[in-house]
Design a protein around this motif. Structure first.
Motif, PDB file in Angstrom:
ATOM      1  N   PRO A 125      -5.618  30.107 -43.458  1.00  0.00           N
ATOM      2  CA  PRO A 125      -6.187  31.292 -44.107  1.00  0.00           C
ATOM      3  C   PRO A 125      -5.676  31.554 -45.520  1.00  0.00           C
ATOM      4  O   PRO A 125      -6.136  32.474 -46.169  1.00  0.00           O
ATOM      5  CB  PRO A 125      -5.804  32.435 -43.167  1.00  0.00           C
ATOM      6  N   THR A 126      -4.732  30.725 -46.022  1.00  0.00           N
ATOM      7  CA  THR A 126      -4.266  30.879 -47.398  1.00  0.00           C
ATOM      8  C   THR A 126      -4.906  29.844 -48.330  1.00  0.00           C
ATOM      9  O   THR A 126      -4.520  29.730 -49.479  1.00  0.00           O
ATOM     10  CB  THR A 126      -2.731  30.772 -47.492  1.00  0.00           C
ATOM     11  N   LEU A 127      -5.873  29.100 -47.817  1.00  0.00           N
ATOM     12  CA  LEU A 127      -6.649  28.178 -48.638  1.00  0.00           C
ATOM     13  C   LEU A 127      -8.074  28.704 -48.745  1.00  0.00           C
ATOM     14  O   LEU A 127      -8.510  29.490 -47.908  1.00  0.00           O
ATOM     15  CB  LEU A 127      -6.664  26.776 -48.017  1.00  0.00           C
ATOM     16  N   THR A 128      -8.792  28.264 -49.754  1.00  0.00           N
ATOM     17  CA  THR A 128     -10.193  28.645 -49.918  1.00  0.00           C
ATOM     18  C   THR A 128     -11.061  27.435 -49.610  1.00  0.00           C
ATOM     19  O   THR A 128     -10.793  26.326 -50.079  1.00  0.00           O
ATOM     20  CB  THR A 128     -10.458  29.145 -51.353  1.00  0.00           C
ATOM     21  N   TYR A 129     -12.110  27.666 -48.832  1.00  0.00           N
ATOM     22  CA  TYR A 129     -13.046  26.625 -48.414  1.00  0.00           C
ATOM     23  C   TYR A 129     -14.352  26.866 -49.163  1.00  0.00           C
ATOM     24  O   TYR A 129     -15.146  27.730 -48.788  1.00  0.00           O
ATOM     25  CB  TYR A 129     -13.242  26.680 -46.898  1.00  0.00           C
ATOM     26  N   GLN A 130     -14.544  26.144 -50.260  1.00  0.00           N
ATOM     27  CA  GLN A 130     -15.710  26.332 -51.125  1.00  0.00           C
ATOM     28  C   GLN A 130     -16.896  25.565 -50.555  1.00  0.00           C
ATOM     29  O   GLN A 130     -16.872  24.331 -50.493  1.00  0.00           O
ATOM     30  CB  GLN A 130     -15.408  25.855 -52.543  1.00  0.00           C
ATOM     31  N   LEU A 131     -17.925  26.294 -50.175  1.00  0.00           N
ATOM     32  CA  LEU A 131     -19.115  25.662 -49.607  1.00  0.00           C
ATOM     33  C   LEU A 131     -19.946  25.038 -50.718  1.00  0.00           C
ATOM     34  O   LEU A 131     -19.987  25.542 -51.836  1.00  0.00           O
ATOM     35  CB  LEU A 131     -19.937  26.692 -48.836  1.00  0.00           C
ATOM     36  N   PRO A 132     -20.641  23.952 -50.407  1.00  0.00           N
ATOM     37  CA  PRO A 132     -21.417  23.274 -51.452  1.00  0.00           C
ATOM     38  C   PRO A 132     -22.765  23.938 -51.693  1.00  0.00           C
ATOM     39  O   PRO A 132     -23.483  24.264 -50.752  1.00  0.00           O
ATOM     40  CB  PRO A 132     -21.625  21.881 -50.867  1.00  0.00           C
ATOM     41  N   ARG A 133     -23.084  24.138 -52.954  1.00  0.00           N
ATOM     42  CA  ARG A 133     -24.448  24.550 -53.279  1.00  0.00           C
ATOM     43  C   ARG A 133     -25.354  23.332 -53.232  1.00  0.00           C
ATOM     44  O   ARG A 133     -26.508  23.423 -52.836  1.00  0.00           O
ATOM     45  CB  ARG A 133     -24.487  25.207 -54.657  1.00  0.00           C
ATOM     46  N   VAL A 134     -24.805  22.212 -53.634  1.00  0.00           N
ATOM     47  CA  VAL A 134     -25.505  20.931 -53.576  1.00  0.00           C
ATOM     48  C   VAL A 134     -24.542  19.934 -52.941  1.00  0.00           C
ATOM     49  O   VAL A 134     -23.365  19.916 -53.270  1.00  0.00           O
ATOM     50  CB  VAL A 134     -25.905  20.454 -54.991  1.00  0.00           C
ATOM     51  N   GLY A 135     -25.044  19.146 -52.036  1.00  0.00           N
ATOM     52  CA  GLY A 135     -24.209  18.123 -51.428  1.00  0.00           C
ATOM     53  C   GLY A 135     -23.740  18.500 -50.033  1.00  0.00           C
ATOM     54  O   GLY A 135     -24.227  19.460 -49.436  1.00  0.00           O
ATOM     55  N   ARG A 136     -22.761  17.725 -49.530  1.00  0.00           N
ATOM     56  CA  ARG A 136     -22.303  17.874 -48.148  1.00  0.00           C
ATOM     57  C   ARG A 136     -20.812  18.121 -48.035  1.00  0.00           C
ATOM     58  O   ARG A 136     -20.263  18.072 -46.948  1.00  0.00           O
ATOM     59  CB  ARG A 136     -22.633  16.605 -47.361  1.00  0.00           C
ATOM     60  N   ASP A 137     -20.132  18.363 -49.157  1.00  0.00           N
ATOM     61  CA  ASP A 137     -18.676  18.488 -49.139  1.00  0.00           C
ATOM     62  C   ASP A 137     -18.208  19.926 -49.305  1.00  0.00           C
ATOM     63  O   ASP A 137     -18.586  20.598 -50.272  1.00  0.00           O
ATOM     64  CB  ASP A 137     -18.049  17.662 -50.267  1.00  0.00           C
ATOM     65  N   ILE A 138     -17.369  20.359 -48.386  1.00  0.00           N
ATOM     66  CA  ILE A 138     -16.628  21.606 -48.554  1.00  0.00           C
ATOM     67  C   ILE A 138     -15.363  21.219 -49.318  1.00  0.00           C
ATOM     68  O   ILE A 138     -14.626  20.329 -48.896  1.00  0.00           O
ATOM     69  CB  ILE A 138     -16.260  22.233 -47.197  1.00  0.00           C
ATOM     70  N   ILE A 139     -15.117  21.872 -50.445  1.00  0.00           N
ATOM     71  CA  ILE A 139     -13.921  21.600 -51.242  1.00  0.00           C
ATOM     72  C   ILE A 139     -12.855  22.619 -50.841  1.00  0.00           C
ATOM     73  O   ILE A 139     -13.103  23.828 -50.859  1.00  0.00           O
ATOM     74  CB  ILE A 139     -14.207  21.712 -52.763  1.00  0.00           C
TER      75      ILE A 139
END
Length: 163
Positions: A125-139
């Motif tokens: 919970p101390t990391l951010t999971y950036q969802l992709p607007r394009v593509g298949r990778d959560i950064i």
């Protein structure tokens, strides 16, 4: 924009959810911490909604609340829904805003939280999971916005990859 909803909680659903808005509005409130369908419709009014890419981002300038919502296509043609809230150590330093990542699957007329079974690493919970607007990778990034790793959607699962 007019969205007709007869899908939520409907056991006799004759077709799967198709658009990112149908997914966002059709998930029951206990599983998606944004309140009622009516409340979520208000979010949509102010959000960035990218229908072709199955992506929603809400970030108001006068409200610290923000989130991303995206859908990932499964091999059977249906979708997995993902909801993410970034980690926010600044808004309330004495009690930082912890991140959220919720993965939801619609099977046999019911929504299920499948986060634990689909994540290849423990949720932090101390990391951010950036969802992709394009593509298949959560950064996945740390509090300094440094990229740590990617979670790639492949074969109906997420796989951890390096940067």
């Amino acid at each position: 924009m007019t969205i007709v909803l007869f899908l939520q909680g409907s056991p006799g659903l004759t077709r799967p959810f198709r658009s990112v808005q149908e997914h966002f509005l059709g998930i029951p409130a206990p599983l998606l911490p944004l309140g009622s369908t009516e409340n979520r419709q208000r979010y949509l009014h102010y959000a960035t909604v990218d229908v072709p890419n199955g992506y929603i981002r809400y970030q108001a300038s006068d409200n610290p609340q923000q989130f991303e919502f995206a859908i990932f296509r499964k091999n059977n043609g249906q979708y997995l829904a993902a909801y993410s809230v970034p980690y926010d150590p600044v808004s309330f330093p004495e009690q930082p805003g912890l991140s959220q990542l919720i993965l939801l699957d619609y099977r046999q007329g019911q929504w299920r939280n499948v986060t634990r079974e689909l994540l290849p690493v423990p949720f932090d919970p101390t990391l951010t999971y950036q969802l992709p607007r394009v593509g298949r990778d959560i950064i996945v990034v740390n509090r300094r916005n440094q990229k740590l790793y990617r979670l790639r959607w492949q074969n109906d699962r997420f796989v951890r990859l390096g940067i």
